[in-house]
Design a protein around this motif. Structure first.
Motif, mmCIF file in Angstrom:
data_model
loop_
_atom_site.group_PDB
_atom_site.id
_atom_site.type_symbol
_atom_site.label_atom_id
_atom_site.label_comp_id
_atom_site.label_asym_id
_atom_site.label_seq_id
_atom_site.Cartn_x
_atom_site.Cartn_y
_atom_site.Cartn_z
ATOM 1 N N ILE A 275 0.828 -1.196 0.000
ATOM 2 C CA ILE A 275 0.000 0.000 0.000
ATOM 3 C C ILE A 275 0.867 1.252 0.000
ATOM 4 N N SER A 276 1.991 1.226 0.719
ATOM 5 C CA SER A 276 2.817 2.427 0.861
ATOM 6 C C SER A 276 3.572 2.773 -0.411
ATOM 7 N N THR A 277 3.971 1.761 -1.190
ATOM 8 C CA THR A 277 4.781 2.024 -2.385
ATOM 9 C C THR A 277 4.067 1.685 -3.689
ATOM 10 N N SER A 278 2.909 1.020 -3.613
ATOM 11 C CA SER A 278 2.152 0.545 -4.784
ATOM 12 C C SER A 278 2.903 -0.525 -5.579
ATOM 13 N N GLU A 279 3.962 -1.056 -5.010
ATOM 14 C CA GLU A 279 4.721 -2.122 -5.674
ATOM 15 C C GLU A 279 3.905 -3.411 -5.689
ATOM 16 N N ILE A 280 3.851 -4.073 -6.860
ATOM 17 C CA ILE A 280 3.175 -5.358 -6.979
ATOM 18 C C ILE A 280 4.130 -6.440 -6.483
ATOM 19 N N ILE A 281 3.762 -7.126 -5.411
ATOM 20 C CA ILE A 281 4.610 -8.185 -4.857
ATOM 21 C C ILE A 281 4.421 -9.473 -5.640
ATOM 22 N N LEU A 282 3.182 -9.839 -5.873
ATOM 23 C CA LEU A 282 2.840 -11.008 -6.677
ATOM 24 C C LEU A 282 1.625 -10.665 -7.521
ATOM 25 N N ASP A 283 1.584 -11.235 -8.738
ATOM 26 C CA ASP A 283 0.461 -10.977 -9.635
ATOM 27 C C ASP A 283 0.168 -12.277 -10.377
ATOM 28 N N LEU A 284 -0.914 -12.934 -9.992
ATOM 29 C CA LEU A 284 -1.277 -14.219 -10.593
ATOM 30 C C LEU A 284 -2.443 -14.032 -11.560
ATOM 31 N N ASN A 285 -2.222 -13.225 -12.555
ATOM 32 C CA ASN A 285 -3.249 -12.967 -13.560
ATOM 33 C C ASN A 285 -3.163 -14.042 -14.635
ATOM 34 N N GLY A 286 -4.220 -14.861 -14.728
ATOM 35 C CA GLY A 286 -4.257 -15.887 -15.760
ATOM 36 C C GLY A 286 -3.454 -17.122 -15.435
ATOM 37 N N ALA A 287 -3.003 -17.272 -14.179
ATOM 38 C CA ALA A 287 -2.161 -18.412 -13.826
ATOM 39 C C ALA A 287 -2.958 -19.600 -13.314
ATOM 40 N N LEU A 288 -4.246 -19.407 -13.095
ATOM 41 C CA LEU A 288 -5.081 -20.481 -12.560
ATOM 42 C C LEU A 288 -5.737 -21.225 -13.720
ATOM 43 N N GLY A 289 -5.156 -22.335 -14.089
ATOM 44 C CA GLY A 289 -5.630 -23.037 -15.272
ATOM 45 C C GLY A 289 -6.360 -24.328 -14.997
ATOM 46 N N GLU B 100 7.727 -13.710 1.102
ATOM 47 C CA GLU B 100 8.374 -13.117 2.271
ATOM 48 C C GLU B 100 7.998 -11.638 2.341
ATOM 49 N N LEU B 101 7.414 -11.231 3.455
ATOM 50 C CA LEU B 101 6.948 -9.857 3.612
ATOM 51 C C LEU B 101 7.665 -9.193 4.777
ATOM 52 N N TYR B 102 8.063 -7.935 4.557
ATOM 53 C CA TYR B 102 8.698 -7.135 5.591
ATOM 54 C C TYR B 102 7.690 -6.111 6.125
ATOM 55 N N PRO B 103 7.994 -5.478 7.276
ATOM 56 C CA PRO B 103 7.019 -4.547 7.866
ATOM 57 C C PRO B 103 6.489 -3.533 6.864
ATOM 58 N N ASP B 104 5.186 -3.520 6.690
ATOM 59 C CA ASP B 104 4.536 -2.629 5.729
ATOM 60 C C ASP B 104 3.038 -2.909 5.807
ATOM 61 N N ASN B 105 2.256 -2.153 5.046
ATOM 62 C CA ASN B 105 0.827 -2.405 4.875
ATOM 63 C C ASN B 105 0.608 -2.962 3.475
ATOM 64 N N TYR B 106 -0.187 -4.014 3.387
ATOM 65 C CA TYR B 106 -0.361 -4.720 2.121
ATOM 66 C C TYR B 106 -1.838 -4.798 1.745
ATOM 67 N N ARG B 107 -2.075 -4.991 0.434
ATOM 68 C CA ARG B 107 -3.435 -5.133 -0.096
ATOM 69 C C ARG B 107 -3.483 -6.386 -0.975
ATOM 70 N N PHE B 108 -4.405 -7.284 -0.660
ATOM 71 C CA PHE B 108 -4.642 -8.492 -1.455
ATOM 72 C C PHE B 108 -5.947 -8.293 -2.218
ATOM 73 N N ILE B 109 -5.897 -8.467 -3.540
ATOM 74 C CA ILE B 109 -7.069 -8.248 -4.387
ATOM 75 C C ILE B 109 -7.403 -9.540 -5.108
ATOM 76 N N LEU B 110 -8.632 -9.999 -4.936
ATOM 77 C CA LEU B 110 -9.116 -11.228 -5.563
ATOM 78 C C LEU B 110 -10.240 -10.866 -6.524
#
Length: 267
Positions: free
Chosen positions: A191-205, A216-226
């Motif tokens: 959330i703080s940097t808008s960096e995409i940590i993981l992106d599984l677009n189209g990977a579920l086949g 691996e996550l370091y101290p920060d605020n994160y957003r998971f979008i499904l």
């Protein structure tokens, strides 16, 4: 000064611009006085010294000509000043005092590095520093703060402080797909940097298949979008679950939906 009297005297600093200040109220009339000029006096070019006998205030003697008092810039680092233990990725306030309005540089040094961490910033007494995760952990770090125009007007941490490594938190992601997995995708971002940590677009086949990932996550605020493009969610038997260091922190709604967003903090 010279005098043929033994009576004690009073010394006063006089300025039409800066006002009057008593330097010495009742001192021996022995011809000299060691004056430590106060740092809070107003700089001015019209100062005079006035001497008078203590018991005869009307007996005033002024210097023949005006003289100047100018400001000597100074700066003092308050924090970190030694002994602190700060984690990689954490945020801290660097603080200092200064009588100058000129901008400052802040440098970080140790036995292995000497880098500028803040360049030409406002001299307002504080600066928020987010410690980069790529710094080498160590116990011999110090800061230097200096005026931009004169590196000699500076101050250092009085002793070493430490920058410590942080063990990452482990995020486990489980997705059990439904009969139409191509409808579903998800992403994880800071959330703080808008960096995409993981992106599984189209990977579920594979339908009705359990997918698992770790991050691996370091101290920060994160957003998971499904996301589900059809709008029926992962139904009826599918699911998405998030585990942080082994503890379940999220499971998707079983109702119909196009998107679900889950925000969380890693401390």
């Amino acid at each position: 000064w010279t005098s043929n009297s033994q009576e004690n005297i009073k010394l006063v600093l006089v300025s039409p611009f800066a006002g009057n200040h008593v330097i010495a109220d009742n001192i021996p009339n022995n011809g000299s006085y060691n004056w430590n000029i106060a740092s809070d006096l107003t700089p001015a070019t019209d100062y005079l010294l006035k001497a008078s006998f203590v018991n005869d205030p009307l007996s005033e003697f002024l210097t023949d000509s005006q003289f100047s008092l100018s400001q000597v810039d100074n700066i003092t680092l308050i924090s970190p000043n030694g002994g602190e233990e700060w984690d990689l990725g954490s945020s801290h306030t660097i603080s200092w005092t200064s009588n100058s309005q000129e901008n400052v540089h802040i440098k970080l040094s140790s036995s292995s590095i000497n880098i500028l961490i803040a360049s030409n910033i406002t001299n307002d007494g504080s600066h928020i520093w987010v410690i980069p995760n790529n710094l080498i952990p160590g116990t011999d770090y110090r800061l230097q703060i200096s005026l931009v125009s004169n590196n000699n007007i500076s101050d250092y941490s009085n002793s070493n402080f430490s920058i410590l490594a942080v063990q990452p938190s482990i995020l486990q992601i489980e997705v059990l797909t439904d009969t139409n997995p191509s409808e579903t995708d998800w992403s994880l971002e800071s959330i703080s940097t808008s960096e995409i940590i993981l992106d599984l677009n189209g990977a579920l086949g594979n339908p009705e298949y359990l997918y698992q990932w770790e991050a691996e996550l370091y101290p920060d605020n994160y957003r998971f979008i499904l996301n589900d493009s059809w709008g029926d969610g992962i139904r009826p038997a599918g699911y998405c679950k998030l585990y942080l260091n082994g503890a379940l922190i999220y499971t998707n709604s079983t109702s119909w939906w196009f998107q679900q967003v889950y925000e969380f903090e890693v401390e």
